[in-house]
Scaffold this motif. Structure first.
Motif, PDB file in Angstrom:
ATOM      1  N   HIS A  92       0.913  -1.085  -0.096  1.00 44.92           N
ATOM      2  CA  HIS A  92       0.194  -0.006   0.051  1.00 44.92           C
ATOM      3  C   HIS A  92       0.750   1.173   0.027  1.00 44.92           C
ATOM      4  O   HIS A  92       0.743   2.176  -0.680  1.00 44.92           O
ATOM      5  N   GLU A  93       2.062   1.231   0.649  1.00 44.14           N
ATOM      6  CA  GLU A  93       2.649   2.362   0.899  1.00 44.14           C
ATOM      7  C   GLU A  93       3.544   2.660  -0.533  1.00 44.14           C
ATOM      8  O   GLU A  93       3.718   3.558  -1.137  1.00 44.14           O
ATOM      9  N   GLU A  94       3.805   1.525  -0.956  1.00 45.99           N
ATOM     10  CA  GLU A  94       4.540   1.777  -2.428  1.00 45.99           C
ATOM     11  C   GLU A  94       3.617   2.144  -3.151  1.00 45.99           C
ATOM     12  O   GLU A  94       3.775   2.789  -4.404  1.00 45.99           O
ATOM     13  N   MET A  95       2.398   1.599  -3.421  1.00 47.90           N
ATOM     14  CA  MET A  95       1.326   2.008  -4.469  1.00 47.90           C
ATOM     15  C   MET A  95       0.932   3.418  -4.374  1.00 47.90           C
ATOM     16  O   MET A  95       1.036   4.194  -5.078  1.00 47.90           O
ATOM     17  N   GLN A  96       0.922   4.026  -2.944  1.00 48.91           N
ATOM     18  CA  GLN A  96       0.792   5.279  -2.566  1.00 48.91           C
ATOM     19  C   GLN A  96       1.825   6.285  -3.239  1.00 48.91           C
ATOM     20  O   GLN A  96       1.289   7.166  -3.699  1.00 48.91           O
ATOM     21  N   ARG A  97       2.959   5.670  -2.871  1.00 47.55           N
ATOM     22  CA  ARG A  97       3.971   6.721  -3.550  1.00 47.55           C
ATOM     23  C   ARG A  97       3.817   6.676  -5.056  1.00 47.55           C
ATOM     24  O   ARG A  97       4.108   7.689  -5.894  1.00 47.55           O
ATOM     25  N   THR A  98       3.800   5.589  -5.721  1.00 46.70           N
ATOM     26  CA  THR A  98       3.586   5.496  -6.795  1.00 46.70           C
ATOM     27  C   THR A  98       2.483   6.356  -7.514  1.00 46.70           C
ATOM     28  O   THR A  98       2.587   7.147  -8.574  1.00 46.70           O
ATOM     29  N   LEU A  99       1.290   6.091  -7.059  1.00 52.35           N
ATOM     30  CA  LEU A  99       0.126   7.094  -7.546  1.00 52.35           C
ATOM     31  C   LEU A  99       0.508   8.552  -7.107  1.00 52.35           C
ATOM     32  O   LEU A  99       0.009   9.317  -8.115  1.00 52.35           O
ATOM     33  N   GLU A 100       1.255   8.718  -6.187  1.00 52.43           N
ATOM     34  CA  GLU A 100       1.546  10.178  -5.870  1.00 52.43           C
ATOM     35  C   GLU A 100       2.275  10.963  -7.254  1.00 52.43           C
ATOM     36  O   GLU A 100       2.172  11.826  -7.765  1.00 52.43           O
ATOM     37  N   ILE A 101       3.237   9.965  -7.642  1.00 54.14           N
ATOM     38  CA  ILE A 101       4.165  10.297  -8.644  1.00 54.14           C
ATOM     39  C   ILE A 101       3.297  10.568  -9.874  1.00 54.14           C
ATOM     40  O   ILE A 101       3.573  11.565 -10.553  1.00 54.14           O
ATOM     41  N   GLN A 102       2.491   9.429 -10.241  1.00 52.35           N
ATOM     42  CA  GLN A 102       1.826   9.499 -11.224  1.00 52.35           C
ATOM     43  C   GLN A 102       0.731  10.777 -11.200  1.00 52.35           C
ATOM     44  O   GLN A 102       0.287  11.355 -12.420  1.00 52.35           O
ATOM     45  N   LEU A 103       0.218  11.110 -10.039  1.00 50.47           N
ATOM     46  CA  LEU A 103      -0.561  12.103 -10.028  1.00 50.47           C
ATOM     47  C   LEU A 103       0.149  13.545 -10.324  1.00 50.47           C
ATOM     48  O   LEU A 103      -0.341  14.538 -11.129  1.00 50.47           O
ATOM     49  N   GLN A 104       1.272  13.620  -9.818  1.00 51.94           N
ATOM     50  CA  GLN A 104       2.345  14.851 -10.420  1.00 51.94           C
ATOM     51  C   GLN A 104       2.378  14.988 -11.779  1.00 51.94           C
ATOM     52  O   GLN A 104       2.295  16.016 -12.334  1.00 51.94           O
ATOM     53  N   GLU A 105       2.593  13.803 -12.515  1.00 54.00           N
ATOM     54  CA  GLU A 105       2.808  13.722 -13.928  1.00 54.00           C
ATOM     55  C   GLU A 105       1.515  14.039 -14.568  1.00 54.00           C
ATOM     56  O   GLU A 105       1.358  14.738 -15.714  1.00 54.00           O
ATOM     57  N   ALA A 106       0.424  13.544 -13.972  1.00 55.34           N
ATOM     58  CA  ALA A 106      -1.092  13.873 -14.618  1.00 55.34           C
ATOM     59  C   ALA A 106      -1.154  15.090 -14.416  1.00 55.34           C
ATOM     60  O   ALA A 106      -1.734  15.812 -15.376  1.00 55.34           O
ATOM     61  N   GLU A 107      -0.955  16.028 -13.325  1.00 54.36           N
ATOM     62  CA  GLU A 107      -1.030  17.414 -13.366  1.00 54.36           C
ATOM     63  C   GLU A 107      -0.282  18.125 -14.217  1.00 54.36           C
ATOM     64  O   GLU A 107      -0.769  18.995 -14.876  1.00 54.36           O
ATOM     65  N   LYS A 108       0.933  17.780 -14.395  1.00 58.10           N
ATOM     66  CA  LYS A 108       1.741  18.361 -15.578  1.00 58.10           C
ATOM     67  C   LYS A 108       1.033  18.106 -16.852  1.00 58.10           C
ATOM     68  O   LYS A 108       1.245  19.046 -17.690  1.00 58.10           O
ATOM     69  N   ALA A 109       0.735  17.053 -17.159  1.00 49.54           N
ATOM     70  CA  ALA A 109       0.249  16.644 -18.463  1.00 49.54           C
ATOM     71  C   ALA A 109      -1.274  17.310 -18.582  1.00 49.54           C
ATOM     72  O   ALA A 109      -1.517  18.206 -19.840  1.00 49.54           O
ATOM     73  N   ARG A 110      -2.040  17.572 -17.571  1.00 48.10           N
ATOM     74  CA  ARG A 110      -3.142  18.362 -17.654  1.00 48.10           C
ATOM     75  C   ARG A 110      -3.077  19.736 -18.013  1.00 48.10           C
ATOM     76  O   ARG A 110      -3.588  20.744 -18.562  1.00 48.10           O
TER      77      ARG A 110
END
Length: 622
Positions: free
Chosen positions: A386-404
Motif C-alpha cells: 500500500h505504501e509503495e502503491m501510494q508513492r507510485t500514485l503520488e508520482i503519477q498524480l504529479q505527472e498527470a497534473e503536468k500533463a493536464r
C-alpha cells in the motif's frame, strides 16, 4: 416340562455313548435297542409296530440326534407319567451306557469315589447343569455342590484353591463337563485326608437331599396311635410327606404322614419321660414325636415348616426352586456384569473421544496461531504494498497534473484553431451549395443532350477512340482509387492508434479530445472538398464546352442504311456507356454525401476528371 428336560439330559448321554465315531449319528439297530430299554425302565407300554416301522432297515444309514428326537418325543417322552417309574432305574440305565465308554476312575492313578458314588455325582451333575448341550456345570454350581458335600462331612471347602483351579484352566471358566468334574473329585484335590466311606456317606446324603428331595432324615421317637407306646423310627422328610421306616436302610416302611397347606408343627412340653417333644398336626390326625436334643427338634420343626410352606406355594422340590433362584441370580450378575462392561466400554469411548477432542483442540489452537502469524505477515506485506502503491500514485498524480496543464494550453490553441475551422466549414458549405446548383444544371444539360443525341451520332463515332482511352483511364483510375483507399485505411489505422494512445494519456479530457478530433476531421474534409470542388467545376466547364461545341457546316456525315441520316448505333451505345459512368459517379457522390464521406468522393471525382485532361489535352478546345 421339568421332568422331560431331566430325562433328555440322561438320554443325551446314552445317545452320545452309542456314537462311537463321534459323527453325531447312531446306527438304527443301537437306537432300536435303546428305545426298547427306555420303554422298559419308564414303564411305558411297548409299541413293537411303531418301533419296527421307525427303525426298519433302509438306505438312510445312521440317525442323528435331530432325526431321533421326533420318535423320542412322540412315542416315549409324551407317554411318560411322573411317579409311574423309578427315576433311579432310568438314570442307572443311561449311566451304564455312558460310563462304560467315558468314565475311567483310574485315569489319574487313583480313585476317591466308588462307581456307585460316581453314578450319584453324575445324577447331581445332571440336576445342576445348564439346560444347554453339550451339558456343562458352571463354576458357581460346582462350588455349591462341593460345599454341600464338604458340609455333609463337617469340613470347609477351600474356595481359594477352587478359584485357582478355574483361573488356571481358561477353557473351564465357562463350565465343567461331567467327566472333568468326576476327574476333579477323584483327584483328591479338595478331599485330601478323608476316608472313602465318609465321602460315600456325604455323597449319599447330598444325593438324597437334592435328587430325592429329602429335606431332612434321621431317627426320632414316635408315639403310637393305638398302643400309645414310643418307638424309634427312621424318618425321611420330603415336601409332600414325612415317611418313617424301621431302620435307616429304609427296607421296611412303617407309615407316611401327608403334608399340605393345612398341616402345622408345634412344640410340646416334656411328658411321659420324653424330652424335646413336638407334634405334626394334619386335618385327620396329630402325630407326637421326640428328638434326641433341642437342636435336633429345632431342625426338624424348621424342616417340616419348610415342607408345609412348599406345599402351600405349590412347589414340589426345594432344590429345584433354589437352583432356579441361583440361575436367576447368575443371570442377573451376568447382566450387571455385561452392563458394567458396557458402561466401562462407553466410558472408555468417552475418554478416547475426550482425548481425541483435546488433540483436535490443540491442533486447532496451533492452526490458529499459525493463521495469526500468517495474517500478521500478510498484513505487513499489504501495508508495504500500500505504501509503495501510494508513492507510485503520488508520482503519477504529479505527472498527470503536468500533463493536464500542458493539455489545457494545447486546448486553448485547439479551440482557436477550431474556430477558424468552423468559419472555413461555413464557406465550404456555401461552396457545396453552389456545386449542387452546378450539378442540377448539368443534369438539365444532360437532358438537353439526350434530345439532340440523334443529331450528334456522328460525333459519337469520332469520339469512339477517345471513349476507349477513357475506359482505359477509368481502369487505371479505379486501381489508383483502390490503392489510395488502402493507403487511407493504413493512415486511418495509424490515426486510430495515435488516438488510443492519446485517450490513455488524457482520460480526464476525453470529451474535449473527441470534439477536437471531430473538428480536425471536418476541417480536413472541408479542405479536400473545397479543392475538389474547384477542380470539378473546371472539369465540368470543359466538358460542357466540349459537348456544346457546334457542328461546322459542310462536314460529311456517314449515311447508315435503314436509319436516320447521321445516326450511328455503335457510337450511340458508347455514348450511353459514358452517360452511365457519369450517373454512377453522381450516385456515388450523393451516397458519400449522405454517409459523411465527402472526402473520398471528391478525391475519386478529382482523379477521374484529371485523368482525361492529362491523356487528352485537346479536350478543352473541343
Amino acid at each position: 416340562m421339568e421332568l422331560r428336560a431331566e430325562l433328555l439330559k440322561s438320554i443325551w448321554y446314552a445317545f452320545t455313548a452309542l456314537d462311537a465315531e463321534k459323527s453325531g449319528k447312531v446306527s438304527k439297530s443301537q437306537l432300536k435297542v435303546l428305545s426298547h430299554n427306555l420303554y422298559t425302565v419308564l414303564c411305558i407300554p411297548h409299541d413293537p409296530v411303531a418301533l419296527e416301522e421307525h427303525f426298519k432297515d433302509d438306505d438312510d444309514g445312521p440317525v442323528s440326534s435331530q432325526g431321533y428326537m421326533p420318535y423320542l418325543n412322540k412315542y416315549i417322552l409324551d407317554k411318560v407319567e411322573e411317579g409311574a417309574f423309578v427315576k433311579e432305574s432310568f438314570d442307572e440305565l443311561c449311566w451304564t451306557l455312558t460310563a462304560k465308554k467315558n468314565y475311567k476312575p483310574n485315569r489319574n492313578g487313583n480313585s476317591v469315589v466308588s462307581h456307585e458314588d460316581a453314578f450319584k455325582l453324575w445324577c447331581l451333575f445332571n440336576f445342576l447343569s445348564e439346560d444347554k448341550y453339550p451339558l456343562v456345570m458352571v463354576p458357581d454350581e460346582v462350588e455349591y455342590l462341593l460345599k454341600k458335600i464338604c458340609t455333609a462331612m463337617s469340613i470347609e471347602l477351600n474356595s481359594g484353591e477352587l478359584e485357582d483351579f478355574f483361573s488356571q484352566e481358561a477353557q473351564q471358566q465357562s463350565g465343567l463337563t461331567v467327566w472333568q468334574f468326576l476327574d476333579l473329585v477323584n483327584s483328591g484335590r479338595f478331599l485330601r485326608g478323608i476316608e472313602r466311606e465318609a465321602i460315600s456317606m456325604a455323597v449319599e446324603e447330598v444325593y438324597q437331599e437334592i435328587i430325592g428331595d429329602v429335606l431332612k432324615q434321621g431317627y426320632l421317637w414316635k408315639k403310637g396311635h393305638l398302643r400309645r407306646n414310643w418307638s424309634e423310627r427312621w424318618f425321611t422328610l420330603k415336601p409332600s410327606d414325612l415317611s418313617y421306616y424301621v431302620s435307616e436302610e429304609r427296607k421296611e416302611k412303617k407309615g407316611s404322614i401327608s403334608l399340605d397347606r393345612n398341616s402345622c408343627v408345634e412344640i410340646l412340653p416334656d411328658k411321659d419321660g420324653k424330652r424335646c417333644m413336638f407334634c405334626v398336626k394334619t386335618p385327620s390326625r396329630t402325630y407326637e414325636m421326640s428328638a434326641s436334643d433341642t437342636r435336633q427338634r429345632q431342625e426338624w420343626t424348621l424342616a417340616i415348616q419348610m415342607a408345609i410352606r412348599l406345599q402351600a406355594e405349590g412347589k414340589k422340590s426345594l432344590h429345584k426352586d433354589l437352583k432356579q433362584k441361583r440361575r436367576e441370580q447368575r443371570e442377573q450378575r451376568e447382566r450387571k456384569k455385561a452392563a458394567k462392561e458396557e458402561e466401562m466400554q462407553r466410558l472408555k469411548q468417552l475418554q478416547e473421544e475426550k482425548e481425541r477432542k483435546l488433540q483436535e483442540l490443540e491442533l486447532l489452537k496451533e492452526a490458529q496461531r499459525q493463521a495469526e502469524l500468517l495474517l500478521h505477515e500478510e498484513e505487513e506485506r499489504r501495508q508495504q504494498q500500500h505504501e509503495e502503491m501510494q508513492r507510485t500514485l503520488e508520482i503519477q498524480l504529479q505527472e498527470a497534473e503536468k500533463a493536464r496543464a500542458n493539455m489545457q494550453a494545447e486546448m486553448v490553441l485547439k479551440e482557436a484553431e477550431a474556430e477558424r475551422q468552423r468559419k472555413r466549414i461555413t464557406e465550404l458549405e456555401e461552396m457545396q451549395q453552389r456545386l449542387q446548383d452546378a450539378l442540377h444544371q448539368e443534369v438539365k444539360a444532360r437532358q438537353d443532350e439526350e434530345a439532340v443525341r440523334y443529331a450528334q451520332a456522328r460525333l459519337l463515332n469520332e469520339e469512339e477512340e477517345k471513349l476507349k482511352q477513357l475506359m482505359k483511364l477509368k481502369e487505371e483510375q479505379e486501381e489508383y482509387i483502390i490503392r489510395t483507399q488502402h493507403e487511407k485505411l493504413i493512415l486511418k489505422q495509424e490515426m486510430e492508434n495515435k488516438s488510443k494512445f492519446l485517450e490513455e494519456a488524457q482520460q480526464q479530457l476525453e470529451e474535449v479530445r473527441v470534439n477536437r478530433e471531430r473538428v480536425d476531421q471536418d476541417v480536413m474534409l472541408a479542405q479536400r472538398k473545397l479543392q475538389q470542388a474547384s477542380t470539378n467545376v473546371k472539369h465540368w466547364n470543359v466538358q460542357m464546352n466540349r459537348l456544346m461545341h457546334p457542328i461546322a457546316p459542310g462536314e460529311k456525315r456517314t449515311v447508315v442504311s435503314g436509319g436516320f441520316p447521321g445516326f450511328n448505333p455503335a457510337l450511340l451505345s458508347r455514348r450511353d456507356s459514358s452517360l452511365k459512368l457519369k450517373q454512377n459517379l453522381e450516385k456515388k457522390k450523393s451516397d458519400a454525401m449522405k454517409n459523411g464521406s465527402k472526402e473520398n468522393l471528391n478525391g475519386e471525382m478529382e482523379k477521374q476528371l484529371q485523368a482525361p485532361d492529362k491523356d487528352n489535352p485537346s479536350s478543352e478546345t473541343l
